[in-house]
Scaffold this active site. Sequence first.
Site, PDB file in Angstrom:
ATOM      1  N   ASN A 193       0.854  -1.204   0.000  1.00 51.31           N
ATOM      2  CA  ASN A 193       0.000   0.000   0.000  1.00 51.31           C
ATOM      3  C   ASN A 193       0.882   1.244   0.000  1.00 51.31           C
ATOM      4  O   ASN A 193       2.101   1.148  -0.024  1.00 51.31           O
ATOM      5  CB  ASN A 193      -0.958  -0.033   1.194  1.00 51.31           C
TER       6      ASN A 193
ATOM      7  N   ASP B 121      -4.581  -6.390   5.183  1.00 51.58           N
ATOM      8  CA  ASP B 121      -5.610  -7.190   5.847  1.00 51.58           C
ATOM      9  C   ASP B 121      -5.594  -8.643   5.383  1.00 51.58           C
ATOM     10  O   ASP B 121      -6.076  -9.522   6.077  1.00 51.58           O
ATOM     11  CB  ASP B 121      -6.986  -6.569   5.603  1.00 51.58           C
TER      12      ASP B 121
ATOM     13  N   PHE C 273      -4.136   3.414  14.947  1.00 49.08           N
ATOM     14  CA  PHE C 273      -4.378   4.471  13.961  1.00 49.08           C
ATOM     15  C   PHE C 273      -5.553   4.067  13.084  1.00 49.08           C
ATOM     16  O   PHE C 273      -5.735   2.875  12.793  1.00 49.08           O
ATOM     17  CB  PHE C 273      -3.133   4.689  13.090  1.00 49.08           C
TER      18      PHE C 273
HETATM   19  O1  C5P Z   1      -8.681  -2.599  11.346  1.00 44.74           O
HETATM   20  P1  C5P Z   1      -7.934  -1.478  10.734  1.00 44.74           P
HETATM   21  O2  C5P Z   1      -6.871  -1.888   9.760  1.00 44.74           O
HETATM   22  O3  C5P Z   1      -8.791  -0.409  10.163  1.00 44.74           O
HETATM   23  O4  C5P Z   1      -7.187  -0.772  12.003  1.00 44.74           O
HETATM   24  C1  C5P Z   1      -6.086   0.041  11.877  1.00 44.74           C
HETATM   25  C2  C5P Z   1      -5.222  -0.062  13.100  1.00 44.74           C
HETATM   26  O5  C5P Z   1      -5.006  -1.420  13.426  1.00 44.74           O
HETATM   27  C3  C5P Z   1      -3.832   0.507  12.872  1.00 44.74           C
HETATM   28  O6  C5P Z   1      -3.360   0.946  14.129  1.00 44.74           O
HETATM   29  C4  C5P Z   1      -3.059  -0.695  12.372  1.00 44.74           C
HETATM   30  O7  C5P Z   1      -1.663  -0.568  12.620  1.00 44.74           O
HETATM   31  C5  C5P Z   1      -3.669  -1.819  13.183  1.00 44.74           C
HETATM   32  N1  C5P Z   1      -3.712  -3.112  12.486  1.00 44.74           N
HETATM   33  C6  C5P Z   1      -2.982  -4.164  12.952  1.00 44.74           C
HETATM   34  N2  C5P Z   1      -3.051  -5.389  12.314  1.00 44.74           N
HETATM   35  C7  C5P Z   1      -3.826  -5.556  11.254  1.00 44.74           C
HETATM   36  C8  C5P Z   1      -4.585  -4.495  10.754  1.00 44.74           C
HETATM   37  C9  C5P Z   1      -4.514  -3.282  11.388  1.00 44.74           C
HETATM   38  O8  C5P Z   1      -2.253  -4.002  13.936  1.00 44.74           O
HETATM   39  N3  C5P Z   1      -3.873  -6.738  10.668  1.00 44.74           N
END
Ligand code: C5P
Length: 417
Positions: A210, A279, A332
Amino acid sequence: MNDLAGKHLVLGLTGGIAAYKSAELARRLQDHGATVQVVMTEGATHFITAVTMQALTGRPVFCDQWDGRQPNNMAHIDLSREADAIVIVPASTDFIAKLANGLCDDLLTTLCVARACPLLVAPAMNLQMWAHPATQRNAKRIADDGVVVLGPASGDQACGEIGSGRMLEPHEILDDVVAFFQPKLLAGRRVLVTAGPTREPIDPVRAITNHSSGKMGYAVARAAHEAGAVVTLVSGPTGLATPRGVVRIDVDTAREMHAAVMREASSNDCFVAVAAVADWHVLNASDHKLKKVAPDDSGEGEVRGLELRFAENPDILAAVAALPKPPFCVGFAAETEDLHANAEAKLARKRVQMIVGNHATDAFGRDDNALTLYDGHGRTTLERADKLVLARRLVAAIAERMAARSRLPATAAEGTR
Ligand code: C5P
């Protein structure tokens, strides 16, 4: 950046070839808002002239204890009384020995002994001189006396040898001076930060990633270190330099980031998840380079499609927040729409103490940003600013909430968001 606005520094030069780098440092300190008064030992004047330093700082340079230009003839007192710090760059073996013993046989040594402000020194010498037991004893002694010793580094030396004793580079000294003046709001704390994108392989030469540049996460790591914390940065692929004093662990994929974070998390007091974690990862990634299919027999040049199947990656932040004794967790939320609703939802879903919201389109790759902090008590807006300035404000907000939390009884603290 005006990190040193309002600061007045005495920049002391002693005799060593690294003195030529002090010209660059004088310039950079002023770029960051400081005023700089140069004082040179007689030895330093053999390596670089007072004219050079005067031209760069716009102030007369003082070299002689008996210089009559100060109206009261007390340059050794007056110069340090105006200063927020004295910074000795380079500091020779001899100068460190004199400091360790409180000698006052020239203007600069006298200034240091008569000072009423902090003293920072950047040693610069041949590796044998640095390794000499007397020098090591003297360096330890001045550190015990409260002098801040910057470096030295290891590497190529002007004498042709390689080893420890080489002066830090001007940009490193600048970062250390800037850090010195930051309030130590996280002293004694350990902070773990994730930053950058992750990269999910499709085959050995292709990947899904990304637009995250890592700048915000690196700024948070730097700001936490400046605030006195011991900082570990788990970083996805970026082209950024590791902030000074920060331990960096490089990873590629989300699963590698998850493994590295889970190894470190329970030994930290705070976890700030800034990384833009993928994700999903590709389930049917190939272990050899995928080839384009040659034009088919009909001669129409069609290329066969490629089907990728995906599996979800672990949610690193949620996994840390679910530990039996989790650190203070900050996530974040980079959103393109409905920032407030999404950030509030994330705060509850991930069971973290704070979510930092920003608009994804604003944030990626830029040097500035604007943030909104969401916690159990509501929203706080941090106006648009350089990412490092914002990171320092964020660190201050985190430190304040951590301090408030540690004043609560343990059972109440567990329930606080
Ligand atoms: O669930 P989402 O990606 O929207 O959430 C964002 C936050 O969760 C950010 O702080 C990101 O670093 C963290 N995150 C994480 N592991 C993932 C996805 C997001 O730690 N697999």
